[in-house]
Design a protein around this motif. Structure first.
Motif, mmCIF file in Angstrom:
data_model
loop_
_atom_site.group_PDB
_atom_site.id
_atom_site.type_symbol
_atom_site.label_atom_id
_atom_site.label_comp_id
_atom_site.label_asym_id
_atom_site.label_seq_id
_atom_site.Cartn_x
_atom_site.Cartn_y
_atom_site.Cartn_z
ATOM 1 N N ILE A 144 0.843 -1.198 0.000
ATOM 2 C CA ILE A 144 0.000 0.000 0.000
ATOM 3 C C ILE A 144 0.874 1.242 0.000
ATOM 4 C CG2 ILE A 144 -1.564 1.389 1.417
ATOM 5 C CD1 ILE A 144 -2.985 -1.025 2.233
ATOM 6 N N PHE A 161 1.064 3.940 -3.068
ATOM 7 C CA PHE A 161 0.680 5.316 -2.761
ATOM 8 C C PHE A 161 1.824 6.283 -3.049
ATOM 9 C CE2 PHE A 161 -0.583 8.925 -0.187
ATOM 10 C CZ PHE A 161 -1.934 8.973 -0.437
ATOM 11 N N MET A 185 2.461 6.749 -6.804
ATOM 12 C CA MET A 185 1.492 7.652 -7.411
ATOM 13 C C MET A 185 1.859 9.108 -7.107
ATOM 14 S SD MET A 185 -2.373 6.598 -7.157
ATOM 15 C CE MET A 185 -2.635 7.103 -5.490
ATOM 16 N N LYS A 216 3.352 12.214 -9.677
ATOM 17 C CA LYS A 216 2.696 13.523 -9.841
ATOM 18 C C LYS A 216 3.563 14.674 -9.353
ATOM 19 C CE LYS A 216 -0.869 12.687 -7.234
ATOM 20 N NZ LYS A 216 -2.189 12.750 -6.590
ATOM 21 N N VAL A 222 -1.246 12.196 -19.094
ATOM 22 C CA VAL A 222 -0.855 11.994 -17.695
ATOM 23 C C VAL A 222 -2.035 11.442 -16.892
ATOM 24 C CG1 VAL A 222 -0.097 13.177 -15.593
ATOM 25 C CG2 VAL A 222 0.895 13.801 -17.787
ATOM 26 N N LEU A 223 -3.205 12.008 -17.141
ATOM 27 C CA LEU A 223 -4.405 11.613 -16.411
ATOM 28 C C LEU A 223 -4.694 10.125 -16.570
ATOM 29 C CD1 LEU A 223 -7.573 13.629 -16.169
ATOM 30 C CD2 LEU A 223 -7.842 11.397 -17.148
ATOM 31 N N VAL A 260 -2.295 8.174 -14.463
ATOM 32 C CA VAL A 260 -2.606 8.248 -13.034
ATOM 33 C C VAL A 260 -3.823 7.398 -12.709
ATOM 34 C CG1 VAL A 260 -3.363 9.756 -11.168
ATOM 35 C CG2 VAL A 260 -1.558 10.502 -12.692
ATOM 36 N N LEU A 261 -4.834 7.454 -13.557
ATOM 37 C CA LEU A 261 -6.036 6.660 -13.291
ATOM 38 C C LEU A 261 -5.711 5.170 -13.280
ATOM 39 C CD1 LEU A 261 -9.065 8.340 -15.061
ATOM 40 C CD2 LEU A 261 -8.455 8.271 -12.648
ATOM 41 N N THR A 303 -4.130 4.544 -9.982
ATOM 42 C CA THR A 303 -5.148 4.662 -8.924
ATOM 43 C C THR A 303 -6.019 3.419 -8.863
ATOM 44 O OG1 THR A 303 -5.242 7.017 -9.413
ATOM 45 C CG2 THR A 303 -6.961 6.148 -7.999
ATOM 46 N N ASN A 304 -6.380 2.932 -10.061
ATOM 47 C CA ASN A 304 -7.223 1.754 -10.129
ATOM 48 C C ASN A 304 -6.565 0.571 -9.420
ATOM 49 O OD1 ASN A 304 -9.433 0.343 -10.850
ATOM 50 N ND2 ASN A 304 -9.338 0.894 -13.001
ATOM 51 N N TYR A 331 -4.336 0.772 -7.155
ATOM 52 C CA TYR A 331 -4.261 1.108 -5.736
ATOM 53 C C TYR A 331 -5.570 0.799 -5.020
ATOM 54 C CZ TYR A 331 -3.702 4.022 -1.577
ATOM 55 O OH TYR A 331 -3.638 4.484 -0.285
ATOM 56 N N VAL A 332 -6.675 1.249 -5.598
ATOM 57 C CA VAL A 332 -7.968 1.065 -4.937
ATOM 58 C C VAL A 332 -8.336 -0.417 -4.860
ATOM 59 C CG1 VAL A 332 -10.427 1.554 -5.078
ATOM 60 C CG2 VAL A 332 -8.790 3.357 -5.526
#
Lengths: 297, 319
Positions: A224, A228, A231, A235, A276-277, A280-281, A284-285, A287-288
């Protein structure tokens, strides 16, 4: 006469059903986030297909996928991504080594442990831009405390193009190792003591104990921390921007900032923002998904 | 065998304690250096070897709040004698405080930036935590269709790099005149913190037993009354922790503030680096500005110490 009126008004107040309360509580937040987070992104998606420049009054011309095509074949942009990747690897690796190491040291009875832990956590709570700036003085080749303490003479930390990225990463490691430490400490303290006792009875060496008991049990929570931090490092903007003007530290966020607000290539920067977005997504995916998996345990 | 092991362990423990102390000192050294530099006279801030022992002075803080100019010649004896003590420390450093035609002291840009930071961070925190608490309760207690997707959507808005969101926001704000306004930053920070607040508060709400409200509902409370009179007091600790986290995030935020503000609504994080400039910066003034700016966060970190883990992991890990 009065009684039915009372009941009906009471019923009316009770009448706010659970469903309407739920909607009342949730919908404003969703709407707010759509208006201020999603709508702007739709807006910029539109601009990413144009040659719009916010510094002029010239109307935007539709250019199709030209921005994306040019960006993806631009060696400078790829270089920015390479710099970012290098930064992510150095700083996250450093944070894991320092943070996990410190957690291993702290995971025993130590006088004033609570106070020490809190003090160690201080750097990550502070403003990256403001405290990061002060590292400029610490890194100064002439007056810097770091060169004096390490007896490095006039060593160039931020002045040397090769060193600057490491210098920025070191500051990031200083700030964010406490985060890895905090999570590792939670993981370490959750390892059942009887496992170590059993290992001691079996006369297992410290290496065996570490690699077969400690590490596997801490791994999920450490993961985790790693995702985190990856990510966040991907950024990164503040620290590199205040500390260094070297091209060798131009991470992708800085390139994006310059493209949008210094060169005013608004359309092109919207396209880069979208590239970039998507990256990151994707992170994030992962990660979640991982968070939910850990939560279920 | 056992005795040997314990003495070995004891030695190991001692080594660990020394190592921990060493790590703590290294980690705190930069913060110590900020604090100590903020009490140094200017000529001692950049010396080799670095100055550790010195007579502390308040002059960096006086200089932080005032506009100054270099003295060409030392002040006359009567001018020096007539000046209040806080002006004399500036004279001693070879500078003088700039006054306007009426003799009023000219303020530097710092106090207004600090005030902006306070206004924007506090307002956005209240809004984000307020909305977040309601929404978290909604998600915690009621069935919501596509709950996991909605929560992911809420979280993902927080995960975007600031610059990515800032480009369209800048254009939209310019169109409606919200650039360089307090309201503009408040909205941005509220949106930014709202997702965090929902996630964290949902964890706290989940921990409050449903039976409490159900008992209240049986007693004739409405759902709203039960929420305000039973749930909110139970959630007070969680609300406080969430608020502190939101405040710190808004207080420390740099990229949005750099892009969206330049004077009127500028906060301290973009202002302080802009003071370094290209010439020889006065590090004592920067240090004092940094120190004052860090102080609230340091205090909050101590108050929050038992909730840090939970907050930093978006409520995923509870102790």
């Amino acid at each position: 006469m009065i009684t039915p009126l009372n009941t009906s008004s009471r019923a009316a107040s009770r009448g706010l059903s659970d469903i309407s309360i739920r909607n009342l509580f949730i919908i404003p937040t969703i709407v707010f986030l759509i208006v201020f987070n999603i709508f702007p992104l739709i807006y910029s998606l539109g601009y990413s297909f144009t040659d719009f420049r916010a510094s002029t009054n010239a109307p935007a011309n539709f250019v199709g996928l030209k921005n994306y095509r040019e960006l993806l074949s631009d060696p400078y942009i790829w270089n920015n991504f390479a710099v970012t990747a290098k930064y992510v690897i150095v700083s996250v690796l450093g944070q894991v080594v320092v943070g996990f190491g410190t957690a291993m040291l702290l995971n025993r009875t130590i006088p004033l442990k609570g106070l020490i832990t809190t003090l160690l956590l201080l750097p990550m709570m502070l403003s990256m831009a403001v405290v990061g700036l002060f590292w400029k003085l610490l890194y100064d080749p002439s007056w810097g405390v770091i060169n004096y303490v390490l007896d490095l003479g006039k060593f160039q930390w931020l002045g040397d193009p090769k060193m600057a990225l490491y210098a920025v990463a070191f500051t990031d490691i200083w700030m964010w190792s406490p985060f890895v430490m905090l999570l590792s400490l939670a993981g370490l303290s959750a390892v059942p003591k009887h496992l170590y006792e059993a290992a001691a009875i079996d006369r297992a060496g410290p290496f065996y104990t570490f690699f077969r008991i400690t590490l596997p049990l801490v791994a999920p929570i450490l993961m985790i921390a790693v995702i985190f931090r990856t990510m966040e490092a991907f950024k990164t903007f503040d620290l590199a921007y205040v500390l260094s003007t070297q091209p060798s530290t131009e991470v992708i966020s800085i390139r994006l900032y310059k493209m949008a607000f210094q060169e005013w290539q608004t359309g092109r920067s919207c396209a880069l923002a979208y590239i970039v977005l998507i990256m990151v997504l994707a992170i994030t995916n992962i990660y979640v998904k991982y968070l939910n998996k850990v939560k279920e345990r | 065998m056992a005795a040997v092991q314990t003495s070995g362990e004891r030695a190991l423990n001692k080594v660990a304690i020394v190592a921990v102390l060493l790590v703590t000192i290294i980690f705190l050294a930069p913060i110590y250096w900020i604090v100590s530099t903020s009490f140094k006279p200017r000529n001692l801030a950049t010396t080799i070897p670095p100055t550790v022992m010195f007579e502390p002075t308040i002059s960096p803080f006086v200089k932080l709040f005032t506009k100054r100019s270099q003295l060409r010649s030392p002040p006359s004896a009567e001018e020096y004698a007539a000046a209040p003590w806080w002006e004399r420390v500036v004279f001693d450093g070879g500078e003088k405080i700039v006054r306007d035609g009426k003799g009023q002291v000219q303020w530097s840009g710092y106090p207004s930036r600090f005030l902006n930071s306070l206004i924007i961070a506090i307002t956005s925190t209240v809004l984000a935590v307020g909305m977040g608490t309601f929404t978290a309760y909604g998600f915690s207690r009621f069935k919501v269709k596509g709950e996991a997707d909605l929560l992911f959507f809420i979280l993902s808005t927080r995960m975007l790099p600031a610059v990515v969101v800032a480009i369209p926001m800048f254009l939209m704000y310019r169109a409606v005149g919200l650039n360089d306004t307090h309201l503009g930053l408040i909205i941005l920070y509220t949106a930014f913190n709202l997702s965090f607040s929902v996630w964290l508060m949902k964890g706290f709400m989940d921990e409050i037993p449903k039976e409490y409200e159900e008992a209240a509902l049986v007693d004739g409370y409405t759902r709203m009354e039960a929420f305000f009179k039973i749930v909110l007091p139970e959630a007070a600790t969680g609300i406080a922790a969430t608020a502190v986290f939101c405040f710190i995030t808004a207080w420390n935020e740099y990229a949005f503030a750099l892009i969206m503000t330049n004077r009127r609504a500028q906060t301290a994080p973009p202002f302080i680096p802009s003071q370094v400039g290209s010439g020889l910066p006065d590090w004592t003034v920067i240090a004092s500005g940094t120190f004052l700016f860090l102080l609230p966060v340091a205090i909050f970190t101590f108050l929050l110490r038992n909730h840090l883990l939970r907050g930093m992991s978006f409520g995923a890990i509870r102790k």
